[in-house]
Write a protein that holds these residues in place. Structure first.
Motif, PDB file in Angstrom:
ATOM      1  N   SER A  94       0.810  -1.225   0.000  1.00 43.70           N
ATOM      2  CA  SER A  94       0.000   0.000   0.000  1.00 43.70           C
ATOM      3  C   SER A  94       0.843   1.274   0.000  1.00 43.70           C
ATOM      4  CB  SER A  94      -0.930   0.008   1.222  1.00 43.70           C
ATOM      5  OG  SER A  94      -0.171   0.040   2.418  1.00 43.70           O
ATOM      6  N   MET A 126      -1.301  -4.048  -0.603  1.00 47.67           N
ATOM      7  CA  MET A 126      -2.196  -3.227  -1.420  1.00 47.67           C
ATOM      8  C   MET A 126      -3.532  -3.938  -1.590  1.00 47.67           C
ATOM      9  SD  MET A 126      -0.604  -3.726  -5.291  1.00 47.67           S
ATOM     10  CE  MET A 126       0.624  -2.483  -4.977  1.00 47.67           C
ATOM     11  N   ALA A 130      -5.799  -2.666  -6.855  1.00 46.73           N
ATOM     12  CA  ALA A 130      -4.463  -2.212  -7.224  1.00 46.73           C
ATOM     13  C   ALA A 130      -3.581  -3.388  -7.630  1.00 46.73           C
ATOM     14  CB  ALA A 130      -3.829  -1.453  -6.056  1.00 46.73           C
ATOM     15  N   LYS A 133      -4.426  -4.480 -11.168  1.00 45.56           N
ATOM     16  CA  LYS A 133      -3.862  -3.591 -12.182  1.00 45.56           C
ATOM     17  C   LYS A 133      -2.383  -3.890 -12.408  1.00 45.56           C
ATOM     18  CE  LYS A 133      -7.023   0.321 -11.514  1.00 45.56           C
ATOM     19  NZ  LYS A 133      -7.134   1.733 -11.054  1.00 45.56           N
TER      20      LYS A 133
END
Length: 250
Positions: A94, A126, A130, A133
């Protein structure tokens, strides 16, 4: 007793997010103009030292592949660099993409140091969006399913980097070749951890500056003649490493 070649480690040149003071991790920014100059300077140092790699290994991330391509072009190497996902930067979880200065204010030096510098410190993961992706990004397209974790410790990075040493680097060095390995602050810290047998405290203190070739030569048993290797430009490397340390490290 086998003969060993020469291994050159090179952290990519400065990237756009490096310049912005952000945790880059597995994000894929390009080099800055300064980063491209660093890669060109690295090639000139290699040439001046008579080091002509027979093969170049690089991570799959753009800042490393750009650096590897520039060095290969400047040295007139015929073979394209070989891309290995195991040399990719660690996933900062994160923290990825966030400003280092903002995170220092939010969490403090001690917590941030534990996450980013220690062998076992793992940043908070995270979220799944995210992570998805990242896994679908072009630079990670060939990475095996499950290999891109939601966060990584340096210890986790060392396990995948060890595969590169055993399967790709060591066999070439056994044949007496000169091998260039272009990676990242943490993937190269992990490799130095393995090569030099560093303690937890030593790897915690290790900073790898961008664009500075670090040369390892080995004895017949595959152990470095000089623990920690030798930078081709020691003064510039020390100054750059001190700058990295002043920013909290890689």
């Amino acid at each position: 007793m086998p003969g060993f070649g020469t291994l050159v480690l090179l952290r990519h040149g400065e990237s756009v997010l490096n310049a912005e003071g952000r945790f880059t991790g597995l994000l894929d920014p390009p080099l800055t103009a300064e980063g491209r100059c660093e890669a060109e300077d690295a090639a000139r140092l290699l040439a001046a030292s008579g080091l002509h790699p027979t093969i170049v290994f690089t991570s799959t991330l753009l800042r490393a592949t750009e650096t590897a391509d520039i060095v290969a072009r400047e040295l007139g190497l015929a073979e394209e660099p070989v891309r290995l996902w195991q040399l990719n930067e660690r996933n900062y979880g994160s923290l990825t993409g966030r400003s280092k200065a903002e995170l220092w204010s939010e969490f403090g030096d001690e917590v941030l140091h534990f996450w980013r510098r220690t062998l076992y410190g793992t940043p908070p993961p995270m979220d799944q969006e995210a992570l998805g992706k990242l896994r679908n990004s072009p630079a990670l397209a060939g990475v095996p399913a499950g290999a891109v974790l939601a966060s990584e410790s340096l210890c986790a990075v060392s396990k995948r980097v060890k595969e590169v040493w055993v399967r790709s680097l060591r066999p070439r060095l056994l044949r007496g070749e000169t091998v260039l390995c272009v990676g990242h602050g943490n993937s190269l810290r992990a490799l130095c951890f393995l090569l030099d047998g560093l303690s937890e405290a030593e790897v915690e203190a290790l900073n790898i500056p961008t664009g500075q070739p670090l040369v390892y030569r080995f004895d017949g048993w595959g152990l470095p003649f000089l623990r920690g290797g030798r930078y081709l430009n020691p003064l510039a490397a020390r100054t750059a490493a001190e700058k990295v340390a002043a920013e909290g490290g890689t």
